[in-house]
Design a protein around this motif. Structure first.
Motif, PDB file in Angstrom:
ATOM      1  N   THR A   1      23.670  13.975 -31.561  1.00 48.73           N
ATOM      2  CA  THR A   1      23.267  14.567 -30.543  1.00 48.73           C
ATOM      3  C   THR A   1      22.685  15.965 -30.784  1.00 48.73           C
ATOM      4  O   THR A   1      21.598  16.342 -30.735  1.00 48.73           O
TER       5      THR A   1
ATOM      6  N   ALA B   1      23.293  16.756 -34.886  1.00 47.93           N
ATOM      7  CA  ALA B   1      22.857  15.852 -36.849  1.00 47.93           C
ATOM      8  C   ALA B   1      21.539  15.177 -35.822  1.00 47.93           C
ATOM      9  O   ALA B   1      20.833  14.452 -36.670  1.00 47.93           O
ATOM     10  N   GLY B   2      20.410  15.739 -34.891  1.00 46.22           N
ATOM     11  CA  GLY B   2      19.835  14.740 -34.459  1.00 46.22           C
ATOM     12  C   GLY B   2      18.875  13.323 -33.628  1.00 46.22           C
ATOM     13  O   GLY B   2      18.375  12.853 -34.895  1.00 46.22           O
ATOM     14  N   GLY B   3      20.571  13.191 -32.882  1.00 49.65           N
ATOM     15  CA  GLY B   3      20.999  11.725 -32.709  1.00 49.65           C
ATOM     16  C   GLY B   3      19.722  11.867 -31.889  1.00 49.65           C
ATOM     17  O   GLY B   3      19.687  12.734 -30.832  1.00 49.65           O
TER      18      GLY B   3
ATOM     19  N   ARG C   1      21.324  22.019 -27.924  1.00 50.26           N
ATOM     20  CA  ARG C   1      20.889  21.548 -30.462  1.00 50.26           C
ATOM     21  C   ARG C   1      20.209  22.968 -30.565  1.00 50.26           C
ATOM     22  O   ARG C   1      20.985  23.309 -31.375  1.00 50.26           O
TER      23      ARG C   1
ATOM     24  N   GLU D   1      14.588  24.164 -40.022  1.00 50.35           N
ATOM     25  CA  GLU D   1      14.213  23.026 -40.221  1.00 50.35           C
ATOM     26  C   GLU D   1      14.687  22.590 -41.100  1.00 50.35           C
ATOM     27  O   GLU D   1      14.936  21.226 -40.939  1.00 50.35           O
TER      28      GLU D   1
ATOM     29  N   ALA E   1      18.369  20.757 -39.127  1.00 52.33           N
ATOM     30  CA  ALA E   1      17.719  19.521 -38.191  1.00 52.33           C
ATOM     31  C   ALA E   1      17.933  18.397 -37.994  1.00 52.33           C
ATOM     32  O   ALA E   1      19.388  17.603 -37.045  1.00 52.33           O
ATOM     33  N   ASP E   2      18.545  17.505 -38.660  1.00 54.27           N
ATOM     34  CA  ASP E   2      18.631  16.576 -39.135  1.00 54.27           C
ATOM     35  C   ASP E   2      19.876  16.403 -40.264  1.00 54.27           C
ATOM     36  O   ASP E   2      20.901  15.232 -39.976  1.00 54.27           O
ATOM     37  N   ARG E   3      20.938  17.269 -40.177  1.00 57.62           N
ATOM     38  CA  ARG E   3      21.993  16.884 -41.394  1.00 57.62           C
ATOM     39  C   ARG E   3      23.515  17.967 -41.370  1.00 57.62           C
ATOM     40  O   ARG E   3      23.336  18.872 -39.838  1.00 57.62           O
TER      41      ARG E   3
END
Length: 137
Positions: free
Chosen positions: A4, A7-9, A24, A56, A59-61
């Motif tokens: 969370t 890695a944007g979980g 985050r 940006e 955010a999910d890496r």
């Protein structure tokens, strides 16, 4: 919890989303600072958009460390033709100096190598790297 924050979980059950989002965002800003220390020309080339652009992208890496995150971002910007000239020069030098496949840690090159990115050309011979031609803005 870690997924969370880095890695944007999805948030784990029982945790308030507000404080998790704040933590985050703080971790992403800290990560942007670490990458800027490893890639100062890339950060300078992006100027005031550096933090936003990095956050940006990241955010999910999950992080791979400052050197690898900056390298991956620079390659992604180059693929989108959004890499600034200073970043192209820095990436060309890194490509000449190190071998990096995007998965394993970068390794110093032993044989002569050429790095070409966005008009910038760098050459490495006997462990010394020279920027032969700067990138054009």
């Amino acid at each position: 919890m870690v997924a969370t924050l880095v890695a944007g979980g999805p948030p784990p059950p029982g945790f308030a989303p507000g404080p998790l989002a704040a933590a985050r965002a703080a971790l992403l800003r800290k990560r942007a600072g670490e990458v800027a220390r490893h890639w100062p020309l890339l950060a300078a080339g992006l100027g005031p958009t550096w933090s936003t652009m990095f956050i940006e992208w990241a955010a999910d890496r999950p992080t791979g460390g400052g050197l690898r995150d900056g390298w991956d971002l620079a390659r992604a910007l180059h693929a989108r033709t959004a890499l600034p000239a200073l970043g192209a020069e820095e990436l060309a030098v890194r490509e000449a100096e190190f071998r990096y496949d995007g998965h394993q840690a970068p390794r110093r090159r032993r044989s002569p190598a050429l790095g070409r990115v966005g008009g910038a050309i760098a050459v490495q011979v006997a462990g010394r790297v020279r920027l032969l031609r700067p990138a054009r803005p």
